[in-house]
Design a protein around this motif. Structure first.
Motif, mmCIF file in Angstrom:
data_model
loop_
_atom_site.group_PDB
_atom_site.id
_atom_site.type_symbol
_atom_site.label_atom_id
_atom_site.label_comp_id
_atom_site.label_asym_id
_atom_site.label_seq_id
_atom_site.Cartn_x
_atom_site.Cartn_y
_atom_site.Cartn_z
ATOM 1 N N GLY A 42 37.956 44.886 46.700
ATOM 2 C CA GLY A 42 39.071 44.917 45.760
ATOM 3 C C GLY A 42 38.744 44.085 44.534
ATOM 4 O O GLY A 42 37.573 43.847 44.223
ATOM 5 N N GLY A 43 39.791 43.627 43.849
ATOM 6 C CA GLY A 43 39.593 42.848 42.635
ATOM 7 C C GLY A 43 39.184 43.758 41.477
ATOM 8 O O GLY A 43 39.429 44.966 41.500
ATOM 9 N N THR A 45 35.840 43.401 39.654
ATOM 10 C CA THR A 45 34.393 43.579 39.426
ATOM 11 C C THR A 45 33.862 44.941 39.877
ATOM 12 O O THR A 45 33.080 45.563 39.168
ATOM 13 N N ASN A 85 44.614 47.290 45.565
ATOM 14 C CA ASN A 85 43.176 47.572 45.636
ATOM 15 C C ASN A 85 42.925 49.052 45.904
ATOM 16 O O ASN A 85 41.915 49.617 45.474
ATOM 17 N N MET A 147 33.511 37.905 45.308
ATOM 18 C CA MET A 147 33.681 36.491 45.619
ATOM 19 C C MET A 147 34.497 35.830 44.522
ATOM 20 O O MET A 147 34.302 36.117 43.333
ATOM 21 N N THR A 153 36.249 35.423 49.888
ATOM 22 C CA THR A 153 35.843 36.823 49.843
ATOM 23 C C THR A 153 36.880 37.643 50.586
ATOM 24 O O THR A 153 37.543 37.110 51.493
ATOM 25 N N SER A 155 40.252 38.625 51.496
ATOM 26 C CA SER A 155 41.328 37.636 51.318
ATOM 27 C C SER A 155 41.165 36.519 52.344
ATOM 28 O O SER A 155 42.126 36.075 52.996
ATOM 29 N N ARG A 184 48.852 39.439 51.717
ATOM 30 C CA ARG A 184 47.710 40.341 51.877
ATOM 31 C C ARG A 184 47.401 40.581 53.336
ATOM 32 O O ARG A 184 47.832 39.850 54.216
ATOM 33 N N LYS A 207 30.877 31.753 38.946
ATOM 34 C CA LYS A 207 30.692 32.264 40.309
ATOM 35 C C LYS A 207 29.214 32.314 40.697
ATOM 36 O O LYS A 207 28.845 31.952 41.822
HETATM 37 C C1 6PG Z 1 40.962 40.792 46.159
HETATM 38 C C2 6PG Z 1 39.494 40.818 46.535
HETATM 39 C C3 6PG Z 1 38.874 39.499 46.226
HETATM 40 C C4 6PG Z 1 37.967 39.713 45.033
HETATM 41 C C5 6PG Z 1 37.533 38.392 44.439
HETATM 42 C C6 6PG Z 1 36.792 38.635 43.121
HETATM 43 O O1 6PG Z 1 41.739 41.552 46.767
HETATM 44 O O2 6PG Z 1 41.297 40.068 45.235
HETATM 45 O O3 6PG Z 1 39.276 41.234 47.784
HETATM 46 O O4 6PG Z 1 38.135 38.954 47.285
HETATM 47 O O5 6PG Z 1 36.827 40.450 45.444
HETATM 48 O O6 6PG Z 1 38.702 37.613 44.186
HETATM 49 O O7 6PG Z 1 37.696 39.273 42.237
HETATM 50 P P1 6PG Z 1 37.214 39.831 40.813
HETATM 51 O O8 6PG Z 1 36.232 40.911 41.096
HETATM 52 O O9 6PG Z 1 38.489 40.354 40.194
HETATM 53 O O10 6PG Z 1 36.616 38.664 40.088
#
Ligand code: 6PG
Length: 242
Positions: A42-43, A45, A85, A147, A153, A155, A184, A207
């Motif tokens: 998710g997130g 990146t 996500n 991360m 990583t 949640s 989450r 990071k």
């Molecule tokens: C989430 C992700 C989380 C994410 C990191 C990096 O749901 O937020 O699983 O672990 O991978 O926080 O987030 P970015 O890619 O937005 O920097």
């Protein structure tokens, strides 16, 4: 377990390399076990990578029909919510990829309270992800992870119990200290240990410097990202610039 670091000047270069890596691992999983079970990060990146995979040449070369898609964690919001996500991966890749809804296994966020959602998702993983490959019981053939700046990583956050009891594959996390501050559901370290390979996608100097320190010091225990132990290998893809 092998652990290899790859460094790139920017996100785009990292995403291009990650796309080739995902394609190679997916093809190897299908050749070895007939399917590829992929857990998505998710997130923000991974979005660049997901867009690349849904476009040529990867749209034509991934074994999409033999793949199943899961999520490493999910914020407990609806699938149309901007913080979902599922929505990020759907918009960036899955809506335009040659896959059917039956191949997608998002976290059932509407199943009830967070603890109930975690139980249901654990059941979904046992039903649709669990498989034997090369004599090993696995959930995923490949897991994509990000991360955070604190070394979290999925949640799994520093100081959390990271998914104990050790057998649980999915837990609920209150997430109030996270960004965004949302409840989450997340794969645990036990679940992440039931995969063949892991690819981390990490962008930004803060990071990447943390990750380099973690690996140099061997001081991994304080950071959930450093505690992931797949059966096969971890590839750390680092992009210096944001
Ligand atoms: C989430 C992700 C989380 C994410 C990191 C990096 O749901 O937020 O699983 O672990 O991978 O926080 O987030 P970015 O890619 O937005 O920097």
């Amino acid at each position: 377990m092998e652990s290899i670091v790859h460094r790139y000047p920017d996100r785009q270069a990292m995403a291009r390399a990650a796309a080739a890596m995902v394609a190679e691992r997916a093809a190897a999983a299908v050749a070895g076990c007939g399917t590829c079970h992929l857990a998505l990060a998710g997130g923000s990146t991974p979005e660049t990578l997901y867009r690349l995979l849904a476009a040529s040449p990867w749209r034509e070369t991934l074994p999409w029909k033999r793949m199943r898609f899961f999520w490493g964690d999910e914020r407990l919001v609806g699938p149309d919510h901007p913080d979902s996500n599922f929505r990020m991966a759907w918009d960036a890749m899955l809506r335009s990829a040659p896959v059917t809804a039956a191949q997608l296994h998002p976290v059932p966020v509407a199943a009830g309270a967070p603890a109930e959602v975690a139980v249901r998702y654990g059941e979904i993983l046992e039903k649709y992800a669990r498989h034997r490959c090369r004599g090993q019981s696995l959930l995923f053939d490949l897991v994509l992870l990000g991360m955070g700046k604190d070394g979290h990583t999925a949640s799994l956050f520093p100081g959390d119990r990271c998914g104990l009891p050790a057998t649980a594959t999915v837990i609920a996390v209150d997430g109030r200290a996270a960004s965004p501050p949302l409840p989450r559901v997340t794969l645990t370290l036990a679940a992440l240990g039931q995969c063949r390979d892991v690819v981390f996608l990490i962008a930004g100097r803060e990071k990447t410097e943390l990750l380099e320190r973690m690996l140099a010091d061997g001081n991994l225990q304080g950071y959930p990202a450093g505690m992931v132990r797949p059966r096969g290998r971890i590839d750390w893809l680092l992009a210096e610039s944001e």
